[in-house]
Design a protein around this motif. Structure first.
Motif, short mmCIF file in Angstrom:
data_model
loop_
_atom_site.label_atom_id
_atom_site.label_comp_id
_atom_site.label_asym_id
_atom_site.label_seq_id
_atom_site.Cartn_x
_atom_site.Cartn_y
_atom_site.Cartn_z
N GLU A 165 0.84 -1.20 0.00
CA GLU A 165 0.00 0.00 0.00
C GLU A 165 0.87 1.26 0.00
OE1 GLU A 165 -2.62 -0.33 3.36
OE2 GLU A 165 -3.74 -1.99 2.48
N GLN A 168 2.31 1.66 -3.45
CA GLN A 168 1.27 2.14 -4.37
C GLN A 168 1.00 3.63 -4.13
OE1 GLN A 168 -2.35 -0.07 -4.02
NE2 GLN A 168 -3.35 0.99 -5.70
N MET A 169 0.95 4.03 -2.85
CA MET A 169 0.72 5.45 -2.55
C MET A 169 1.90 6.30 -3.02
SD MET A 169 -0.96 5.10 1.26
CE MET A 169 -1.02 6.81 1.60
N GLU A 171 3.81 5.61 -5.60
CA GLU A 171 3.68 5.69 -7.06
C GLU A 171 2.61 6.69 -7.45
OE1 GLU A 171 2.95 1.72 -8.34
OE2 GLU A 171 5.01 1.04 -7.97
N GLU A 172 1.47 6.66 -6.74
CA GLU A 172 0.40 7.62 -7.05
C GLU A 172 0.86 9.05 -6.76
OE1 GLU A 172 -2.99 6.45 -4.76
OE2 GLU A 172 -3.37 4.66 -5.97
N THR A 173 1.60 9.24 -5.67
CA THR A 173 2.12 10.57 -5.34
C THR A 173 3.09 11.04 -6.42
OG1 THR A 173 1.95 10.03 -2.98
CG2 THR A 173 3.33 11.90 -3.56
N GLN A 175 3.08 10.07 -9.56
CA GLN A 175 2.29 10.40 -10.76
C GLN A 175 1.63 11.77 -10.62
OE1 GLN A 175 -0.51 7.23 -11.21
NE2 GLN A 175 1.02 5.77 -12.00
N HIS A 176 1.08 12.07 -9.44
CA HIS A 176 0.45 13.38 -9.23
C HIS A 176 1.49 14.49 -9.34
CE1 HIS A 176 -3.54 11.97 -8.26
NE2 HIS A 176 -3.11 11.21 -7.24
N GLN A 179 2.22 15.02 -12.93
CA GLN A 179 1.09 15.74 -13.56
C GLN A 179 1.13 17.22 -13.20
OE1 GLN A 179 -2.42 13.66 -12.28
NE2 GLN A 179 -2.11 11.95 -13.69
#
Length: 198
Positions: A165, A168-169, A171-173, A175-176, A179
């Motif tokens: 988890e 994954q967080m 990786e999401e951070t 990606q954000h 962006q």
């Protein structure tokens, strides 16, 4: 002295067998009380002689008073001894232990084969006695080990899930962040383009 003790024990057995309602043998606690009473009765003549010898002058002068003092001393001594024996019985829970021993003796009366006795060779007898308790302890420890291993496996799975988890967080951070960087770069380009136009 040993002969007196043996005689007191025989008297205790005989008295214990004959006492009680309808010849019922009281238990080992009753035998202990009877032996204490017998011991106190057997020490009484010796104590009387020692008391008379110690207080010889008082005894000659006032026999009745000295005899009264002796009687009170003896009564107090006997009550103190009986009280101490009672305290020992209560502290050691001897009543329950005597009753348990009486039940074991009664249960063993109906047994046809003799009870186990050690062989006389400790190295041969000890494994026979100790191995059942060791086997029981081993099975208990194995069960505890399995339980601990299962708990450790559950904890390891929870840690692995937590790490996944977190990854994954992250990786999401990331990606954000990418962006936002792209949006910020695009915004700067538009601002630069607007400045050039004006």
């Amino acid at each position: 002295m040993a002969a007196e003790a043996a005689a007191a024990a025989k008297e205790a057995e005989a008295g214990a067998a004959s006492s009680g309602p309808e010849g019922v043998r009281p238990g080992r606690e009753g035998v202990l009380d009877f032996v204490v009473d017998c011991a106190l009765r057997t020490t009484e003549p010796g104590m009387k002689h020692l008391f008379a010898k110690s207080f010889r002058h008082h005894y000659k002068a006032q026999r009745r008073l000295t005899r009264c003092v002796y009687d009170r001393f003896l009564a107090r001594f006997q009550s103190c001894v009986k009280k101490e024996i009672q305290n020992l019985k209560e502290e050691g829970n001897l009543s329950m232990l005597f009753a348990s021993l009486d039940r074991m003796v009664e249960a063993a009366k109906g047994r046809e084969n003799p009870a186990w006795r050690p062989s006389g060779a400790p190295e041969a007898a000890l494994p026979a006695v100790v191995s059942p308790s060791l086997a029981k302890q081993r099975s208990f420890l194995r069960a505890a080990l399995k339980k601990a291993q299962a708990h450790s496996a559950r904890l390891a799975q929870a840690v692995t899930r937590g790490r996944q988890e977190i990854r994954q967080m992250q990786e999401e951070t990331q990606q954000h962040r990418e962006q936002w960087k792209a949006i910020a770069a695009e915004g700067r380009q538009r601002v630069n383009a607007l400045e050039e136009v004006s």
